[in-house]
Design a protein around this motif. Structure first.
Motif, PDB file in Angstrom:
ATOM      1  N   SER A  14       0.803  -1.230   0.000  1.00 34.07           N
ATOM      2  CA  SER A  14       0.000   0.000   0.000  1.00 34.07           C
ATOM      3  C   SER A  14       0.831   1.272   0.000  1.00 34.07           C
ATOM      4  CB  SER A  14      -0.916  -0.010   1.235  1.00 34.07           C
ATOM      5  OG  SER A  14      -0.174  -0.358   2.385  1.00 34.07           O
ATOM      6  N   SER A  15       2.169   1.150   0.005  1.00 38.62           N
ATOM      7  CA  SER A  15       2.984   2.361   0.135  1.00 38.62           C
ATOM      8  C   SER A  15       4.418   2.096  -0.326  1.00 38.62           C
ATOM      9  CB  SER A  15       2.985   2.777   1.621  1.00 38.62           C
ATOM     10  OG  SER A  15       3.777   3.911   1.834  1.00 38.62           O
ATOM     11  N   ILE A  17       8.103   1.323  -0.974  1.00 34.36           N
ATOM     12  CA  ILE A  17       8.850   0.259  -1.654  1.00 34.36           C
ATOM     13  C   ILE A  17       7.903  -0.867  -2.086  1.00 34.36           C
ATOM     14  CG2 ILE A  17      10.617  -1.527  -1.306  1.00 34.36           C
ATOM     15  CD1 ILE A  17      12.104   0.520   0.515  1.00 34.36           C
ATOM     16  N   ARG A  37      -2.935  -2.725   5.483  1.00 32.32           N
ATOM     17  CA  ARG A  37      -4.109  -2.413   6.299  1.00 32.32           C
ATOM     18  C   ARG A  37      -4.925  -1.271   5.707  1.00 32.32           C
ATOM     19  NH1 ARG A  37      -0.413  -1.447  11.382  1.00 32.32           N
ATOM     20  NH2 ARG A  37       0.564  -0.362   9.620  1.00 32.32           N
ATOM     21  N   ASN A  38      -4.294  -0.410   4.909  1.00 29.38           N
ATOM     22  CA  ASN A  38      -4.957   0.791   4.390  1.00 29.38           C
ATOM     23  C   ASN A  38      -5.590   0.496   3.017  1.00 29.38           C
ATOM     24  OD1 ASN A  38      -5.338   3.274   2.934  1.00 29.38           O
ATOM     25  ND2 ASN A  38      -4.210   4.282   4.580  1.00 29.38           N
ATOM     26  N   ASP A  60      -3.399  -7.479   8.639  1.00 33.37           N
ATOM     27  CA  ASP A  60      -2.303  -7.038   9.503  1.00 33.37           C
ATOM     28  C   ASP A  60      -1.319  -8.200   9.593  1.00 33.37           C
ATOM     29  OD1 ASP A  60      -0.672  -6.547  11.749  1.00 33.37           O
ATOM     30  OD2 ASP A  60      -2.247  -5.390  12.745  1.00 33.37           O
ATOM     31  N   VAL A  61      -0.086  -7.968   9.186  1.00 35.88           N
ATOM     32  CA  VAL A  61       0.876  -9.091   9.146  1.00 35.88           C
ATOM     33  C   VAL A  61       1.216  -9.631  10.532  1.00 35.88           C
ATOM     34  CG1 VAL A  61       1.963  -8.465   6.934  1.00 35.88           C
ATOM     35  CG2 VAL A  61       2.895  -7.537   9.078  1.00 35.88           C
ATOM     36  N   ASN A  85       7.648  -7.474   2.795  1.00 34.91           N
ATOM     37  CA  ASN A  85       8.134  -6.086   2.708  1.00 34.91           C
ATOM     38  C   ASN A  85       7.608  -5.199   3.839  1.00 34.91           C
ATOM     39  OD1 ASN A  85       8.912  -3.436   1.203  1.00 34.91           O
ATOM     40  ND2 ASN A  85       6.684  -3.330   1.448  1.00 34.91           N
ATOM     41  N   TYR A 149      14.988  -1.025  15.400  1.00 38.01           N
ATOM     42  CA  TYR A 149      14.976  -1.325  13.960  1.00 38.01           C
ATOM     43  C   TYR A 149      16.179  -2.187  13.575  1.00 38.01           C
ATOM     44  CZ  TYR A 149      14.369  -0.356   8.961  1.00 38.01           C
ATOM     45  OH  TYR A 149      14.166  -0.469   7.612  1.00 38.01           O
ATOM     46  N   LYS A 153      16.079  -5.994  12.058  1.00 34.85           N
ATOM     47  CA  LYS A 153      16.544  -6.333  10.703  1.00 34.85           C
ATOM     48  C   LYS A 153      17.737  -7.294  10.751  1.00 34.85           C
ATOM     49  CE  LYS A 153      13.557  -3.859   8.281  1.00 34.85           C
ATOM     50  NZ  LYS A 153      12.547  -4.457   7.403  1.00 34.85           N
ATOM     51  N   VAL A 182      15.798   5.246   1.469  1.00 30.63           N
ATOM     52  CA  VAL A 182      14.938   5.441   0.302  1.00 30.63           C
ATOM     53  C   VAL A 182      13.815   6.377   0.749  1.00 30.63           C
ATOM     54  CG1 VAL A 182      13.400   4.288  -1.342  1.00 30.63           C
ATOM     55  CG2 VAL A 182      15.441   3.093  -0.513  1.00 30.63           C
ATOM     56  N   THR A 184      10.456   7.438   1.390  1.00 33.96           N
ATOM     57  CA  THR A 184       9.085   6.906   1.456  1.00 33.96           C
ATOM     58  C   THR A 184       8.438   7.545   2.695  1.00 33.96           C
ATOM     59  OG1 THR A 184       9.611   5.052   2.931  1.00 33.96           O
ATOM     60  CG2 THR A 184       9.853   4.634   0.562  1.00 33.96           C
TER      61      THR A 184
END
Ligand code: NDP
Length: 251
Positions: A14-15, A17, A37-38, A60-61, A85, A149, A153, A182, A184
């Motif tokens: 939905s956004s 990447i 979700r969006n 929702d993941v 992603n 984060y 990752k 990137v 976003t």
């Protein structure tokens, strides 16, 4: 086209990447399950795709792994590729760590990936499919002040390598792309003001050896390669898309 007749689940379509991944995979002939979700953003992504079949999966993941698999199978009957992603950023280092935010970051960026990959795996075993995880340069090298984060990752990268080894004999490949900065919505979504964001962007430009930040399409092209049979002898690989940043020593 490298992904003709392949059914691909893209989370976070939905956004940013994820939307670019959907567009590049559609160009390569893939049939897509667009997860997020969006709803209105998912619809915008779907509208931007040309000449491909796409199903919107509002989910929702962190909670809906089985529903994502069931809706994809009900619509398309098979799953060839999973692109994990969807992800979120966290703020700050250890001293100012908000443990609830830490849990949310790990829940989305790691636990959600594990749950969905586990739910999709039986179907990838049937199709000799592939998983592509969208990790980060922050998984490969440390950055002070991005604790949740970076931990999420780095753990995701180890997950990629472990599952790649487990699945290699069965013909399922598992790889990741590890982007640098990137542009976003992800940075603004942590609630920073313009001035802070502009400083962050300028530092990002200066800290990539190529002297610029990345573009969503540069990440998406690498995902398309790893998802396709062009990468048929590649598994357990972390593919930096970061203008050389992963090779710098931390500062
Ligand atoms: P965006 O904020 O633009 O997009 C994030 C996407 O993740 C959205 O589509 C959002 O969908 C989805 N998402 C987040 N949480 C959930 C959830 N619980 N369930 C379902 N979907 C969810 O960020 P980017 O495009 O930048 O980020 C995509 C990936 O790229 C992330 O994994 C990020 O860590 C990684 N990355 C990004 C970098 C960058 O500089 N931008 C650098 C390195 C890696 P919705 O809101 O519809 O739920």
């Amino acid at each position: 086209m490298s992904l003709s007749n392949k059914v691909v689940i893209v989370t976070g379509a939905s956004s940013g990447i994820g939307a670019a991944i959907a567009q590049v995979l559609a160009r390569e002939g893939a049939t897509l399950a667009l997860v997020g979700r969006n709803v209105s953003n998912l619809e915008a992504t779907k509208k931007s795709l040309k000449g491909t079949q796409a199903e919107i999966v509002v989910a929702d993941v962190t909670k809906d792994a089985d529903a994502i698999v069931q809706q994809t199978l009900a619509k398309f009957g098979r799953i060839d590729v999973l692109v994990n992603n969807a992800g979120i950023l966290g703020k700050g280092g250890l001293i100012d760590l908000d443990i609830e935010e830490f849990d949310a970051v790990l829940n989305t960026n790691l636990r959600g990936v594990i749950l969905l990959t586990k739910a999709v795996l039986p179907h990838l075993l049937k199709t000799k499919g592939a998983v592509v995880n969208v990790s980060s340069c922050a998984g490969i090298r440390p950055f002070a002040g991005a604790l949740s984060y970076g931990v999420s990752k780095a753990a995701l990268d180890q997950f990629t390598k472990i599952v790649a080894l487990e699945m290699a004999p069965q013909g399922v490949r598992v790889n990741s792309v590890n982007p640098g900065f990137v542009v976003t919505n992800i940075h603004r979504n942590i609630g920073i003001v313009d001035e802070e964001y502009n400083g962050m962007l300028q530092r990002a430009i200066n800290s990539h050896p190529m002297g610029r930040v990345g573009d969503v399409t540069e990440v998406a092209e690498a995902v398309a390669f790893l998802a396709s049979s062009k990468a048929s002898f590649t598994t357990g690989a972390l593919f930096p898309i970061d203008g050389g940043k992963h090779n710098l020593t931390p500062r």
